[in-house]
Design an enzyme around this catalytic site. Structure first.
Site, PDB file in Angstrom:
ATOM      1  N   HIS A 109       7.808  -3.284  -0.206  1.00  0.00           N
ATOM      2  CA  HIS A 109       7.416  -1.970  -0.731  1.00  0.00           C
ATOM      3  C   HIS A 109       8.675  -1.275  -1.254  1.00  0.00           C
ATOM      4  O   HIS A 109       9.709  -1.285  -0.590  1.00  0.00           O
ATOM      5  CB  HIS A 109       6.761  -1.146   0.379  1.00  0.00           C
ATOM      6  CG  HIS A 109       6.317   0.197  -0.085  1.00  0.00           C
ATOM      7  ND1 HIS A 109       5.181   0.378  -0.848  1.00  0.00           N
ATOM      8  CD2 HIS A 109       6.864   1.427   0.064  1.00  0.00           C
ATOM      9  CE1 HIS A 109       5.048   1.662  -1.135  1.00  0.00           C
ATOM     10  NE2 HIS A 109       6.052   2.325  -0.596  1.00  0.00           N
ATOM     11  N   THR A 141       0.008  -4.393   8.351  1.00  0.00           N
ATOM     12  CA  THR A 141      -0.994  -3.977   9.329  1.00  0.00           C
ATOM     13  C   THR A 141      -2.044  -3.168   8.558  1.00  0.00           C
ATOM     14  O   THR A 141      -1.805  -2.792   7.408  1.00  0.00           O
ATOM     15  CB  THR A 141      -0.342  -3.132  10.448  1.00  0.00           C
ATOM     16  OG1 THR A 141       0.371  -2.061   9.834  1.00  0.00           O
ATOM     17  CG2 THR A 141       0.605  -3.954  11.296  1.00  0.00           C
ATOM     18  N   GLU A 143      -2.916  -0.164   8.381  1.00  0.00           N
ATOM     19  CA  GLU A 143      -2.513   1.109   7.793  1.00  0.00           C
ATOM     20  C   GLU A 143      -1.599   0.852   6.600  1.00  0.00           C
ATOM     21  O   GLU A 143      -0.627   0.097   6.708  1.00  0.00           O
ATOM     22  CB  GLU A 143      -1.768   1.949   8.850  1.00  0.00           C
ATOM     23  CG  GLU A 143      -1.656   3.404   8.457  1.00  0.00           C
ATOM     24  CD  GLU A 143      -0.897   4.213   9.514  1.00  0.00           C
ATOM     25  OE1 GLU A 143      -0.574   5.369   9.239  1.00  0.00           O
ATOM     26  OE2 GLU A 143      -0.621   3.662  10.600  1.00  0.00           O
ATOM     27  N   ASP A 145       1.097   0.414   3.997  1.00  0.00           N
ATOM     28  CA  ASP A 145       2.554   0.507   3.933  1.00  0.00           C
ATOM     29  C   ASP A 145       3.223   0.931   5.240  1.00  0.00           C
ATOM     30  O   ASP A 145       4.303   1.524   5.233  1.00  0.00           O
ATOM     31  CB  ASP A 145       2.994   1.430   2.776  1.00  0.00           C
ATOM     32  CG  ASP A 145       2.592   0.854   1.424  1.00  0.00           C
ATOM     33  OD1 ASP A 145       2.511  -0.383   1.305  1.00  0.00           O
ATOM     34  OD2 ASP A 145       2.347   1.647   0.496  1.00  0.00           O
TER      35      ASP A 145
HETATM   36  C1  GAR Z   1       8.342  -4.284  -6.649  1.00  0.00           C
HETATM   37  O1  GAR Z   1       9.216  -3.187  -6.808  1.00  0.00           O
HETATM   38  C2  GAR Z   1       7.569  -4.177  -5.368  1.00  0.00           C
HETATM   39  O2  GAR Z   1       8.329  -3.580  -4.348  1.00  0.00           O
HETATM   40  C3  GAR Z   1       6.421  -3.324  -5.780  1.00  0.00           C
HETATM   41  O3  GAR Z   1       6.072  -3.801  -7.055  1.00  0.00           O
HETATM   42  C4  GAR Z   1       7.250  -4.257  -7.707  1.00  0.00           C
HETATM   43  C5  GAR Z   1       7.063  -5.639  -8.247  1.00  0.00           C
HETATM   44  O4  GAR Z   1       6.032  -5.661  -9.184  1.00  0.00           O
HETATM   45  N1  GAR Z   1       5.353  -3.409  -4.846  1.00  0.00           N
HETATM   46  C6  GAR Z   1       4.548  -2.394  -4.537  1.00  0.00           C
HETATM   47  O5  GAR Z   1       4.640  -1.293  -5.060  1.00  0.00           O
HETATM   48  C7  GAR Z   1       3.492  -2.705  -3.495  1.00  0.00           C
HETATM   49  N2  GAR Z   1       2.839  -1.509  -3.066  1.00  0.00           N
HETATM   50  P1  GAR Z   1       6.172  -6.635 -10.442  1.00  0.00           P
HETATM   51  O6  GAR Z   1       6.315  -8.008  -9.876  1.00  0.00           O
HETATM   52  O7  GAR Z   1       4.904  -6.468 -11.198  1.00  0.00           O
HETATM   53  O8  GAR Z   1       7.406  -6.228 -11.188  1.00  0.00           O
END
Ligand code: GAR
Length: 211
Positions: A109, A141, A143, A145
């Site tokens: 995240h 989990t 919840e 994030d």
């Molecule tokens: C990353 O920054 C990851 O942490 C985030 O998406 C990006 C990668 O996406 N993940 C989230 O926000 C999950 N809630 P991409 O592969 O499409 O660049």
């Protein structure tokens, strides 16, 4: 060999660094499939080019969250994974799905959790005047994030940052952080005690960039 299934929704930005670390560090693991809830996800091409099996399962074709998650679980289970890795997978998961993969479902995240769960993390960090931002790898989990934190990376927030420049800096950090955390997972170097994740060899569970 541990079998890893990766779930994506977009670019699959973290895929190359994970695949490279798996090969370079000779993880006792293999990336067996990359599954996207969006057929147009660019990461599917990245995965195919790396010789990894791909599958698209369009969530828009399902009546609801439960139906999609059931189909997704079926697609995942066909690969008998030891680890299910979320890499930019932008779906809220049902509790049943999360429980099915308890202890083997890992997410990254783009914030220093528990700050800024959910969407628009970089915009919210800038609006809050944060001086540090970063990314968190954690067990999933029910919840959203929140879940035992495996590792975090911090990067500075610069005075002239925009959402785009901050996102790029965090993503750079993710390319180091995610392989580190997943390397521990595939080598059974993690244990969870009272909701806290310990690294077996006492390795630092954080990275700091650009100080
Ligand atoms: C990353 O920054 C990851 O942490 C985030 O998406 C990006 C990668 O996406 N993940 C989230 O926000 C999950 N809630 P991409 O592969 O499409 O660049």
């Amino acid at each position: 060999m541990k079998r890893i299934v990766v779930l994506i929704s977009g670019r699959g930005s973290n895929l190359p660094s994970i695949a490279e670390a798996c090969a370079r560090e000779q993880w006792p693991a293999q990336l067996v499939a990359v599954i996207s809830n969006r057929p147009e996800a660019a990461g599917l091409q990245v995965a195919a080019a790396a010789g990894i099996a791909t599958q698209a399962l369009d969530h828009r074709a399902f009546a609801g969250r439960e139906a999609f998650d059931a189909a997704l679980a079926e697609a995942i289970d066909a690969h008998a994974p030891d680890l299910v890795v979320l890499a930019g997978f932008m779906r809220i998961l049902t509790p049943g799905f999360v429980e099915r993969y308890a202890g083997r479902l890992i997410n990254i995240h783009p914030s220093l959790l528990p700050a800024f769960p959910g969407l628009h993390t970089h915009r919210r960090a800038l609006e809050a005047g944060c001086k540090l931002a970063g990314a968190t790898v954690h067990y999933v989990t029910p919840e959203l994030d929140y879940g035992p934190i495996i590792a975090q990376a911090a990067v500075p927030v610069r005075a002239d940052d925009t959402e785009a420049t901050l996102a790029a800096r965090v993503l750079d950090a993710e390319r180091r952080l995610y392989p580190l955390a997943l390397g521990w997972a595939v080598n059974d170097a993690l244990r969870v005690e009272n909701g806290l994740v310990r690294q077996r060899d006492g390795q630092a569970q954080w990275l700091v960039f650009g100080a």
